[in-house]
Design an enzyme around this catalytic site. Structure first.
Site, PDB file in Angstrom:
ATOM      1  N   ARG A  50       6.319   5.938  14.241  1.00  0.00           N
ATOM      2  CA  ARG A  50       6.174   6.382  12.859  1.00  0.00           C
ATOM      3  C   ARG A  50       5.699   7.828  12.796  1.00  0.00           C
ATOM      4  NH1 ARG A  50       1.692   3.831   8.924  1.00  0.00           N
ATOM      5  NH2 ARG A  50       0.438   5.522   9.783  1.00  0.00           N
ATOM      6  N   HIS A 100       0.817  -1.207   0.000  1.00  0.00           N
ATOM      7  CA  HIS A 100       0.000   0.000   0.000  1.00  0.00           C
ATOM      8  C   HIS A 100       0.853   1.260   0.000  1.00  0.00           C
ATOM      9  CE1 HIS A 100       0.989  -0.654   4.228  1.00  0.00           C
ATOM     10  NE2 HIS A 100       0.624   0.588   4.508  1.00  0.00           N
ATOM     11  N   HIS A 145       4.781  -0.081   0.220  1.00  0.00           N
ATOM     12  CA  HIS A 145       5.499  -0.864   1.219  1.00  0.00           C
ATOM     13  C   HIS A 145       4.602  -1.950   1.784  1.00  0.00           C
ATOM     14  CE1 HIS A 145       3.429   2.083   3.757  1.00  0.00           C
ATOM     15  NE2 HIS A 145       3.630   1.293   4.799  1.00  0.00           N
ATOM     16  N   ASP A 155       0.649   4.780   2.001  1.00  0.00           N
ATOM     17  CA  ASP A 155      -0.011   5.232   3.219  1.00  0.00           C
ATOM     18  C   ASP A 155      -1.157   6.176   2.878  1.00  0.00           C
ATOM     19  OD1 ASP A 155       1.382   3.855   5.203  1.00  0.00           O
ATOM     20  OD2 ASP A 155       2.988   5.338   5.274  1.00  0.00           O
TER      21      ASP A 155
END
Length: 279
Positions: free
Chosen positions: A268, A98, A253, A100
């Site tokens: 993150r 995907h 990723h 993000d």
């Protein structure tokens, strides 16, 4: 002027690491500019920074734009709301290809993840260069995709999460009601490099606008297979304290879920383009 960083490529299409990084100099303007240049060139960049503090993580994120306060994941709390906690013990996972948050009107431009707790085995993350994948398409396919638009939708992953018991029904209903769905060009142009990239992913992209379902499904299935070829990708085996930055505009990723019952915890930050950086 020569770069203050020692950058070593890790893959033929994507990926590099910064060697001998001096954490004391990390936030200097010339270091941040060099990190950005290396990221734009290599699309995914590994920093070995085991002593990185949350405030330094946040400072790097702010260099690129406006860090996100994530809607779905917990964060580090007061003063560090933009540092999201992704913890397998809480059921968090990202084991699918995907971009993000591609269901947003303006998805994040850069994401950076810092390893806090790692399993003794497994837990690698893979990235694939959607610029290189686009370049490898035939001229006829590029012509076909020119001007095509595709829908990106949060509903599909939430339905899967509900079926797997990862989210409650109330949470599922809350997210579905938010209507997080957007139409994006299937081919985008990177605002810095000018390179074209495919902007689709099998997690959020539901269909190509205006096509018959059978045609849309066939084209997307082909493109998803095409983009996941190993020559377009880079796989990282994490060490504690590694931080990987990637260009969400041109990279997919997938965090491989092969480490149960062990724990994997990441910090993150995802960054939206600021008014001064957006184009």
């Amino acid at each position: 002027m020569p770069s203050p960083l020692n950058v070593r490529p890790l893959g033929t299409a994507i990926g590099a690491e910064v060697l001998d990084l001096n954490l004391a100099d990390l936030l200097a303007p010339e270091s941040l500019a060099a990190i950005e240049a290396a990221l734009v060139k290599h699309e995914a960049l590994v920093l070995h920074v085991p002593d990185l503090l949350p405030q330094q993580h946040l400072a790097i994120a702010k260099h690129f734009g406006d860090p996100e306060v994530h809607t779905y994941f917990p964060n580090l709390g007061a003063g560090f709301e933009q540092i999201t906690v992704i913890d397998s013990k809480l059921g968090d996972r990202a084991d699918m290809w995907h971009h993000d948050e591609s269901f947003l009107p303006s998805p994040p431009i850069v994401t950076m993840t810092h390893a806090q707790i790692l399993p003794p085995i497994g837990g690698d993350t893979c990235w694939t260069s959607m610029t290189t994948a686009y370049d490898a398409l035939s001229a006829r396919m590029k012509q076909y995709l020119d001007g095509q638009m595709a829908w990106h939708d949060m509903n599909g992953p939430m339905t899967t999460a509900l079926r797997q018991g990862v989210v409650t029904h109330d949470r599922y209903v809350e997210v579905i009601k938010a209507g997080q769905r957007h139409l994006h060009p299937m081919v985008t142009v990177h605002p810095i490099t000018g390179r074209k990239a495919l902007f689709i992913n099998p997690t959020y992209t539901t269909h190509i606008d205006g096509l018959a379902p059978e045609e849309s499904d066939a084209i997307l299935a082909y493109l998803h297979r095409h983009c996941q070829q190993v020559q377009f990708g880079f796989r990282h085996r994490w060490a504690l304290g590694d931080m990987v930055l990637w260009d969400n505009r041109s990279v997919l990723h997938n965090a491989i879920l092969d480490y149960k019952p062990h724990q994997r915890r990441m910090h993150r930050a995802s960054v939206f383009a600021s008014a001064s950086t957006s184009s």
